[in-house]
Design an enzyme around this catalytic site. Sequence first.
Site, PDB file in Angstrom:
ATOM      1  N   HIS A 139       5.384  -9.249  -4.953  1.00  0.00           N
ATOM      2  CA  HIS A 139       6.323  -9.329  -3.826  1.00  0.00           C
ATOM      3  C   HIS A 139       6.574 -10.794  -3.435  1.00  0.00           C
ATOM      4  O   HIS A 139       5.697 -11.650  -3.627  1.00  0.00           O
ATOM      5  CB  HIS A 139       5.732  -8.626  -2.592  1.00  0.00           C
ATOM      6  CG  HIS A 139       5.716  -7.132  -2.669  1.00  0.00           C
ATOM      7  ND1 HIS A 139       4.580  -6.392  -2.473  1.00  0.00           N
ATOM      8  CD2 HIS A 139       6.705  -6.250  -2.903  1.00  0.00           C
ATOM      9  CE1 HIS A 139       4.870  -5.091  -2.569  1.00  0.00           C
ATOM     10  NE2 HIS A 139       6.154  -4.979  -2.839  1.00  0.00           N
ATOM     11  N   CYS A 155       0.167  -7.058   4.040  1.00  0.00           N
ATOM     12  CA  CYS A 155       0.480  -5.681   3.626  1.00  0.00           C
ATOM     13  C   CYS A 155      -0.157  -4.621   4.520  1.00  0.00           C
ATOM     14  O   CYS A 155       0.336  -3.501   4.591  1.00  0.00           O
ATOM     15  CB  CYS A 155      -0.041  -5.400   2.224  1.00  0.00           C
ATOM     16  SG  CYS A 155       0.089  -6.735   1.099  1.00  0.00           S
TER      17      CYS A 155
END
Length: 264
Positions: A160, A247
């Site tokens: 990501h 996250c």
Amino acid sequence: MLVAVTRGVSPDIGHCELTHLEREPIDIDVARTQHTLYERVLEDLGCRIEHLADEPDFPDSVFVEDIAVVLGELAVITRPGALSRRGERPSIERALSPHRRLAHIRAPGILDGGDVLVAGRSIHVGLSTRSNVEAVEQLRRIVADHGYEVFEVGFRGCLHLKSAATAVSNDTLLINPEWVDAGTFPGKTCIPVDPSEPNAANVVRVGDTVLFAAAFPRTGGRLAAAGFDVQPVEASELAKAEGALTCCSLLFDVPNPIEHSTQE
Ligand code: CIR
């Protein structure tokens, strides 16, 4: 005040999605202990924790960040790039709907929150295996009325965008220059991670404190030298599931609860 939406580690975390890492055993007890400490650190920094019910059928459900992008004005429910993660959405919608108006990314758009870096009024979206231009276009339209500028960002070497870059203030980013070019972020100051710590760019900003993964002390030192208030957090077990610090929470402001005076 700040709210942190979190969720415990699924007993099925061993079957998580992996893109850049080889699968290795994850000790669920260690992962849970570290996750609980992460929640405690957030709480100590003044966050109210909204810990969602476990989702044992969804191995990656501890990584709540990927399912929504929460802005001051609204929350965008993503359409995760991994099919195995789409069922994580209903519980996140329920958790966010008391706090924000909801908008949704629709097919053919795909978007993981881990690819969305918000710094002030700039929203940088990493194009990846999990996030595409159709989603960026939808996001641009959704936030158009609120004064945000949405930029597409190319990066390499990690899952990501926020593994490669995160915001330590509205105008300063911590980046791994091997994975994303500093020139991608015009107008921002970029602090590079220590070259021996490529995974160190993912940090969580909570008020004036920056949480960094304890495995990356040299990068923590760089942030401290740059004047940031830093605090290490142990996150090594969930790192085996390709998860980092951001996250594991959705962090956003809510109005302070009204204080009832006992005095007449
Ligand atoms: C996945 O591949 O979706 C999970 N194993 C890791 C997600 C980590 N999330 C994040 O970086 N925002």
